[in-house]
Design an enzyme around this catalytic site. Structure first.
Site, mmCIF file in Angstrom:
data_model
loop_
_atom_site.group_PDB
_atom_site.id
_atom_site.type_symbol
_atom_site.label_atom_id
_atom_site.label_comp_id
_atom_site.label_asym_id
_atom_site.label_seq_id
_atom_site.Cartn_x
_atom_site.Cartn_y
_atom_site.Cartn_z
ATOM 1 C CE1 TYR A 191 -3.927 2.033 0.421
ATOM 2 C CE2 TYR A 191 -3.312 2.446 2.701
ATOM 3 C CZ TYR A 191 -4.136 2.687 1.627
ATOM 4 O OH TYR A 191 -5.175 3.573 1.763
ATOM 5 N NE ARG A 244 -6.811 12.080 -5.624
ATOM 6 C CZ ARG A 244 -6.812 11.090 -4.706
ATOM 7 N NH1 ARG A 244 -5.898 10.124 -4.698
ATOM 8 N NH2 ARG A 244 -7.751 11.049 -3.800
ATOM 9 C CE LYS A 262 -7.044 3.037 -1.198
ATOM 10 N NZ LYS A 262 -7.302 3.915 -0.056
ATOM 11 C CD GLU A 333 -9.425 4.403 -3.125
ATOM 12 O OE1 GLU A 333 -10.257 3.764 -2.478
ATOM 13 O OE2 GLU A 333 -8.807 5.377 -2.663
ATOM 14 C CG ASP A 334 -6.821 7.087 -5.614
ATOM 15 O OD1 ASP A 334 -7.466 7.474 -4.613
ATOM 16 O OD2 ASP A 334 -5.645 6.701 -5.541
ATOM 17 C CG ASP A 356 -11.264 4.715 0.327
ATOM 18 O OD1 ASP A 356 -11.662 4.753 1.499
ATOM 19 O OD2 ASP A 356 -10.096 4.453 0.007
ATOM 20 C CG ASP A 357 -10.006 8.827 -2.874
ATOM 21 O OD1 ASP A 357 -8.957 8.589 -2.280
ATOM 22 O OD2 ASP A 357 -10.370 8.201 -3.896
ATOM 23 C CG ASN A 506 -1.403 8.892 1.277
ATOM 24 O OD1 ASN A 506 -0.684 8.879 2.251
ATOM 25 N ND2 ASN A 506 -2.712 8.678 1.342
ATOM 26 C CG ASN A 554 -4.233 5.478 4.522
ATOM 27 O OD1 ASN A 554 -5.147 4.813 4.062
ATOM 28 N ND2 ASN A 554 -3.261 5.966 3.778
HETATM 29 N N1 NAI Z 1 -4.693 10.017 4.192
HETATM 30 C C1 NAI Z 1 -5.664 9.520 3.469
HETATM 31 O O1 NAI Z 1 -6.349 8.569 3.863
HETATM 32 C C2 NAI Z 1 -5.983 10.124 2.153
HETATM 33 C C3 NAI Z 1 -5.127 10.987 1.544
HETATM 34 N N2 NAI Z 1 -5.440 11.513 0.326
HETATM 35 C C4 NAI Z 1 -4.450 12.361 -0.305
HETATM 36 O O2 NAI Z 1 -4.932 13.673 -0.396
HETATM 37 C C5 NAI Z 1 -4.317 14.310 -1.484
HETATM 38 C C6 NAI Z 1 -5.367 15.101 -2.235
HETATM 39 O O3 NAI Z 1 -6.345 14.244 -2.756
HETATM 40 P P1 NAI Z 1 -7.621 14.859 -3.485
HETATM 41 O O4 NAI Z 1 -8.353 15.796 -2.596
HETATM 42 O O5 NAI Z 1 -8.411 13.776 -4.040
HETATM 43 O O6 NAI Z 1 -6.912 15.665 -4.653
HETATM 44 P P2 NAI Z 1 -7.424 16.880 -5.468
HETATM 45 O O7 NAI Z 1 -6.535 17.053 -6.614
HETATM 46 O O8 NAI Z 1 -8.882 16.727 -5.689
HETATM 47 O O9 NAI Z 1 -7.244 18.121 -4.468
HETATM 48 C C7 NAI Z 1 -6.046 18.747 -4.192
HETATM 49 C C8 NAI Z 1 -6.357 20.109 -3.629
HETATM 50 O O10 NAI Z 1 -5.177 20.669 -3.155
HETATM 51 C C9 NAI Z 1 -5.036 21.975 -3.673
HETATM 52 N N3 NAI Z 1 -3.620 22.268 -3.786
HETATM 53 C C10 NAI Z 1 -2.696 21.656 -4.545
HETATM 54 N N4 NAI Z 1 -1.498 22.215 -4.350
HETATM 55 C C11 NAI Z 1 -1.660 23.202 -3.464
HETATM 56 C C12 NAI Z 1 -0.811 24.145 -2.896
HETATM 57 N N5 NAI Z 1 0.467 24.192 -3.193
HETATM 58 N N6 NAI Z 1 -1.335 25.030 -2.033
HETATM 59 C C13 NAI Z 1 -2.638 25.016 -1.728
HETATM 60 N N7 NAI Z 1 -3.501 24.127 -2.237
HETATM 61 C C14 NAI Z 1 -3.015 23.247 -3.101
HETATM 62 C C15 NAI Z 1 -5.753 21.972 -5.000
HETATM 63 O O11 NAI Z 1 -6.144 23.258 -5.396
HETATM 64 C C16 NAI Z 1 -6.941 21.081 -4.642
HETATM 65 O O12 NAI Z 1 -7.937 21.845 -4.042
HETATM 66 C C17 NAI Z 1 -3.622 13.231 -2.276
HETATM 67 O O13 NAI Z 1 -2.251 13.275 -2.019
HETATM 68 C C18 NAI Z 1 -4.172 11.958 -1.720
HETATM 69 O O14 NAI Z 1 -3.249 10.924 -1.772
HETATM 70 C C19 NAI Z 1 -6.620 11.251 -0.301
HETATM 71 C C20 NAI Z 1 -7.506 10.378 0.264
HETATM 72 C C21 NAI Z 1 -7.228 9.722 1.511
HETATM 73 C C1 PYR Z 2 -5.323 6.803 0.855
HETATM 74 C C2 PYR Z 2 -6.004 7.194 -0.347
HETATM 75 O O1 PYR Z 2 -7.094 6.730 -0.621
HETATM 76 C C3 PYR Z 2 -5.402 8.150 -1.221
HETATM 77 O O2 PYR Z 2 -4.336 8.668 -0.910
HETATM 78 O O3 PYR Z 2 -5.987 8.407 -2.279
HETATM 79 MG MG MG Z 3 -7.621 7.050 -2.622
#
Ligand code: NAI
Ligand code: PYR
Ligand code: MG
Length: 659
Positions: A191, A244, A262, A333-334, A356-357, A506, A554
């Protein structure tokens, strides 16, 4: 080296006997016959009966096999047999050269049946395995020891991943025993973060298929492709279009590593049987120029079509999936944000599905937030939260937290006012002058008096937050000045209040800051959770060293339990309450030692315990919402006996690899 006396007696226990999951009556059907098999290798129904009667695979139900063949309109049989559920299915690998040898090789070449060196003497004789494996008989500990030794000698994460992936393709029980018993060491390999590197190079690393690859060019045959899946009646599907992948952008078909990873966690963390897990990538092309230029790229070599066309394809996929596998729960997912929100809204009313996201991440962060607030010294009503990142995850989490506040009696407006979302253009406000994406509008601020706050520092200065959440996919945006400003704004009165800092992006390379930075810049006061795992960090002091322990925030802590709960409650839908309940259940799943250590999530080694609690509470929420299709008498009985009865039900139905 363990040795054993060879016995010629046959065992009454058959390896193909269903073990931990109740039998299903479904049968494989609709498969085409393989006319390329030479007549000498063909087996008629009667020869099958003879084999089955003569050999120890005596639990095979000939009637069911004949029925499966009749339904598939087959006049020859290419290795149908029964799996552990009692379901009849087809061997993909079988070429019957001779009955006696084929049986032994089948056991070894079928990853779900292979028990490596654990086959007992009786089984070795009964299954014609003698001579096909080394003489030694080993328990699972010994075989895991060997595998761990091999993994530890490999230098890179990808090499370790490849070893594990091969193991999974050869011996499913051993792979999952290893993963479950060594979650802390191995989960980061199957993962995040390693899966991110794997996805980046998937087309080069590819050696064998592990998922369904459904391309928009073959959209008229989605049902056929779904039926072609190796195992019957999947219960859970993780589907992506690769647009994504983690914080790595549009990886196209290379994103398939995420559904594969996953689903490995569905099995390891929640005991969904590996045969019941279906990873899918929908290939609609990609915007990723490097992939399009890569001669080894495995996906469609075209840009993505219009959003409308992708949506039509998704409509067709959802309809086909529900028709072919009506019981299956679908996890999105993603998908890139706009699609993620759109598809969730579009399908959640008509299908068993969740995102999931948006929802899983919302639940996991809420689960951790409840514990973090308790540690912070700042009452929950006084918390003020800045979110860096306003995509599917950022907005999904903020909405889940709004629900938390409203459930505690706050008005929706007051709850919403606790959140300040920041994206690449600065604080999200109504009058910012750009066209806000639909999903951001709910949180757009109106109290900025016309002023636009462009940097995170400005926002922190203005808001004086108590918590900072990062979901930007951008490493380094939580700078030293940002983190120090957060600490100062929390602890302004010198009351020893602690800042909540969640850099959740991530993989690790995208985390908004590291654990070491967070500890250093807050003088050790931080309450920290990251999306991918950081190591503990020890600070040398003049007295004795102090070790700080990070949390991993996570969605792996909730999605396996949400899926399992939805499956076992036979839910017709995945409701908001089921998601919300998963968060509360997670928050309550820490044991005394974890609480005492100041953790806000259970240790990752206990993710399976947490998932079972989540699954139980999700089942109960499904019942409360009227979407559980289990018989009412069943629920009434559980009500009389309480959670232990439900726990027993769940435990009896989950996969626990035995070797
Ligand atoms: N810890 C966890 O369980 C999870 C973590 N994530 C992580 O969250 C991150 C974002 O995922 P999503 O929301 O789906 O992506 P997304 O692309 O939909 O959203 C990213 C957001 O961040 C903003 N952004 C990007 N660079 C920026 C910067 N330098 N300054 C300010 N804002 C900025 C963008 O404008 C956008 O609003 C990914 O890295 C993903 O892996 C996502 C789901 C679960
Ligand atoms: C953990 C997860 O779902 C993500 O980073 O997109
Ligand atoms: Mg995800």
């Amino acid at each position: 080296m363990a040795s054993y006396p060879l016995s010629t007696s046959t065992s009454s226990s058959d390896i193909s006997t269903p073990r931990s999951i109740s039998p299903s009556s479904s049968v494989a059907s609709g498969r085409s016959s393989h006319s390329s098999i030479s007549s000498s290798k063909r087996m008629s129904i009667s020869s099958t009966r003879r084999i089955s009667a003569a050999n120890p695979m005596s639990s095979v139900d000939i009637t069911a096999i004949e029925e499966a063949m009749r339904m598939a309109n087959l006049d020859t049989l290419r290795g149908y047999s029964q799996n552990r559920y009692g379901e009849v299915r087809q061997y993909a690998t079988t070429e019957y050269i001779s009955q006696s040898q084929a049986l032994g090789y089948q056991m070894l070449s079928e990853p779900m049946w292979n028990k490596g060196l654990s086959f007992t003497p009786e089984q070795r004789v009964a299954k014609n395995l003698t001579g096909l494996i080394p003489h030694v008989m080993e328990d699972s500990d010994k075989q895991c020891e060997r595998a761990l030794k091999m993994i530890r000698t490999r230098q890179t994460g990808i090499d370790k991943y490849l070893y594990l992936s091969t193991l999974k393709a050869e011996n499913v029980d051993l792979f999952y025993r290893l993963l479950i018993d060594n979650a802390k060491e191995l989960m980061p390999l199957v993962y995040t973060p390693t899966i991110g590197d794997v996805c980046l190079q998937y087309s080069t690393l590819y050696t064998r298929p592990e998922a369904l690859y459904i391309s928009i060019k073959q959209r008229k045959s989605i049902k056929t492709m779904l039926k072609n899946w190796r195992y019957p009646n999947p219960e859970i599907c993780v589907v992506t279009d690769g647009s994504r992948i983690l914080g790595l952008g549009d990886l196209g078909v290379n994103g398939v590593g995420i559904p594969i990873g996953k689903l490995a966690l569905y099995t390891a963390a929640a005991g969904i049987h590996p045969e019941k897990a279906l990873p899918i990538v929908l290939d609609c092309g990609t915007a990723n120029e490097a992939n399009l230029r890569d001669p080894l790229y495995l996906g469609l070599r075209s840009k993505r079509p219009s959003v409308a066309e992708q949506q039509e394809f998704m409509d067709e996929f959802m309809q086909a999936a529900a028709e072919v596998y009506p019981e299956m729960v679908v996890q999105f997912e993603d998908f890139e944000s706009e699609k993620a929100f759109n598809y969730l809204d579009r399908y959640r009313g008509g299908y068993k599905c969740f995102n999931d996201d948006i929802q899983g991440t919302g639940a996991v962060v809420l689960g951790g937030y409840i514990g973090a607030v308790n540690l912070s010294g700042v009452p929950v009503e006084e918390q003020r939260l800045v979110f860096m990142g306003a995509g599917s995850a950022g907005v999904g989490v903020a909405k889940q937290l709004v629900e938390y506040y409203t459930k505690r009696g706050m008005t929706e407006q007051a709850a919403r006012d606790k959140f300040w979302l920041v994206d690449t253009k600065g604080l999200v406000t109504r009058d910012r002058g750009d066209k806000l994406a639909e999903h951001k509008k709910y949180f757009a601020r109106t109290d900025n008096s016309g002023h636009q706050f462009r940097t995170l520092e400005e926002v922190i200065e203005y808001v004086k937050p108590t918590a900072l959440v990062g979901l930007t996919a951008t490493h380094g945006v939580f700078t030293e000045s940002v983190v120090r400003a957060l600490k100062a704004s929390v602890d302004a009165g010198g009351l020893g209040r602690r800042p909540i800092l969640f850099p959740l992006s991530n993989p690790l390379t995208k985390a908004e800051c590291t654990f070491e930075q967070a500890v250093t810049w807050t003088d050790g006061t931080v309450i920290f959770a990251s999306g991918s795992p950081f190591s503990s960090f020890t600070v040398k002091t003049s007295e004795q060293p102090v070790t700080y322990h990070p949390n991993q925030g996570n969605n792996v802590y909730v999605f396996p339990g949400i899926g399992l709960g939805a499956i076992l409650s036979k839910s017709s839908r995945v409701t908001d309450n089921m998601i919300y309940t998963s968060a509360a259940a997670l928050a309550g799943s820490l044991n005394a030692e974890e609480v005492q250590k100041g953790l806000i999530y259970p240790r990752i080694e206990r993710v399976r315990d947490a998932s079972l609690i989540v699954a139980r509470e999700v089942m109960k929420a499904a019942r409360r919402d009227g979407v559980s299709q289990l018989p009412e008498e069943q629920w009434l009985e559980w009500e009389e006996w309480g959670d232990p009865a439900l726990d027993k039900y769940i435990k009896a139905r989950i996969y626990d690899p035995e070797l």
